[in-house]
Design a protein around this motif. Structure first.
Motif, mmCIF file in Angstrom:
data_model
loop_
_atom_site.group_PDB
_atom_site.id
_atom_site.type_symbol
_atom_site.label_atom_id
_atom_site.label_comp_id
_atom_site.label_asym_id
_atom_site.label_seq_id
_atom_site.Cartn_x
_atom_site.Cartn_y
_atom_site.Cartn_z
ATOM 1 N N TYR A 170 0.985 -1.026 0.223
ATOM 2 C CA TYR A 170 -0.079 0.298 0.243
ATOM 3 C C TYR A 170 0.530 1.331 -0.051
ATOM 4 C CZ TYR A 170 -3.668 -3.388 1.419
ATOM 5 O OH TYR A 170 -4.636 -4.116 1.779
ATOM 6 N N ILE B 3 1.987 5.291 0.812
ATOM 7 C CA ILE B 3 2.045 5.941 2.198
ATOM 8 C C ILE B 3 0.871 6.858 2.282
ATOM 9 C CG2 ILE B 3 2.722 8.017 1.109
ATOM 10 C CD1 ILE B 3 3.827 6.399 4.502
ATOM 11 N N ASP B 4 0.185 6.932 1.357
ATOM 12 C CA ASP B 4 -1.130 7.364 1.328
ATOM 13 C C ASP B 4 -2.502 6.497 1.810
ATOM 14 O OD1 ASP B 4 -0.114 9.675 0.362
ATOM 15 O OD2 ASP B 4 -0.408 9.267 -1.659
ATOM 16 N N TYR C 266 -1.902 4.704 4.585
ATOM 17 C CA TYR C 266 -1.589 4.732 6.167
ATOM 18 C C TYR C 266 -2.058 5.798 6.555
ATOM 19 C CZ TYR C 266 0.240 -0.086 4.976
ATOM 20 O OH TYR C 266 0.402 -0.867 4.685
ATOM 21 N N ASN C 267 -1.745 7.029 5.955
ATOM 22 C CA ASN C 267 -2.133 8.654 5.611
ATOM 23 C C ASN C 267 -3.617 8.394 6.187
ATOM 24 O OD1 ASN C 267 0.403 9.559 6.281
ATOM 25 N ND2 ASN C 267 0.883 10.228 4.127
ATOM 26 N N SER C 268 -4.495 8.064 5.601
ATOM 27 C CA SER C 268 -5.807 8.540 5.343
ATOM 28 C C SER C 268 -6.433 7.775 6.075
ATOM 29 C CB SER C 268 -6.975 7.899 3.817
ATOM 30 O OG SER C 268 -6.154 6.373 3.839
ATOM 31 N N ARG D 58 -4.954 7.410 9.522
ATOM 32 C CA ARG D 58 -4.046 7.893 10.759
ATOM 33 C C ARG D 58 -5.362 9.020 10.324
ATOM 34 N NH1 ARG D 58 -0.119 10.851 9.399
ATOM 35 N NH2 ARG D 58 -1.501 12.159 8.223
ATOM 36 N N ASP D 59 -5.582 9.876 9.717
ATOM 37 C CA ASP D 59 -7.011 10.601 9.662
ATOM 38 C C ASP D 59 -8.340 10.448 9.694
ATOM 39 O OD1 ASP D 59 -4.282 12.204 8.916
ATOM 40 O OD2 ASP D 59 -5.540 12.710 6.656
ATOM 41 N N TRP D 60 -8.123 9.755 9.636
ATOM 42 C CA TRP D 60 -9.462 9.177 9.700
ATOM 43 C C TRP D 60 -9.893 8.829 11.343
ATOM 44 C CZ3 TRP D 60 -11.081 3.113 10.265
ATOM 45 C CH2 TRP D 60 -12.851 2.939 10.960
ATOM 46 N N CYS E 262 -8.176 9.619 13.494
ATOM 47 C CA CYS E 262 -8.413 11.201 14.145
ATOM 48 C C CYS E 262 -9.271 12.011 14.134
ATOM 49 C CB CYS E 262 -6.678 11.835 13.629
ATOM 50 S SG CYS E 262 -5.327 11.228 14.418
ATOM 51 N N ASN E 263 -9.691 12.051 13.157
ATOM 52 C CA ASN E 263 -11.101 12.837 12.352
ATOM 53 C C ASN E 263 -12.447 12.390 13.140
ATOM 54 O OD1 ASN E 263 -9.221 14.883 12.153
ATOM 55 N ND2 ASN E 263 -8.664 13.933 10.389
#
Length: 64
Positions: A19, A21-22, A24-26, A28-30, A32-33
């Motif tokens: 996968y 990096i985007d 894993y970033n998505s 994390r963002d999900w 957190c938000n």
């Protein structure tokens, strides 16, 4: 999808790198938000992700 709860696992590097990096970033963002509403106390985004790691990396359900 059947799962076994628990956040400890070993994953081969190639499975992680399948996968971008985007992805894993998505995630994390999900986590957190995401808004946790009343009635979701046992199903937070982090708990949902805990149940999904196995499937994300192997695409196989767990046989219980």
């Amino acid at each position: 999808i059947k799962t076994i709860a628990g956040a400890q696992f070993i994953v081969d590097k190639s499975l992680i790198l399948q996968y971008p990096i985007d992805f894993y970033n998505s995630i994390r963002d999900w986590i957190c938000n995401a808004e946790v509403t009343r009635g979701m106390t046992h199903t937070t985004p982090a708990h949902m992700l805990e149940y999904m790691w196995h499937y994300i990396f192997t695409k196989d359900e767990i046989e219980l």
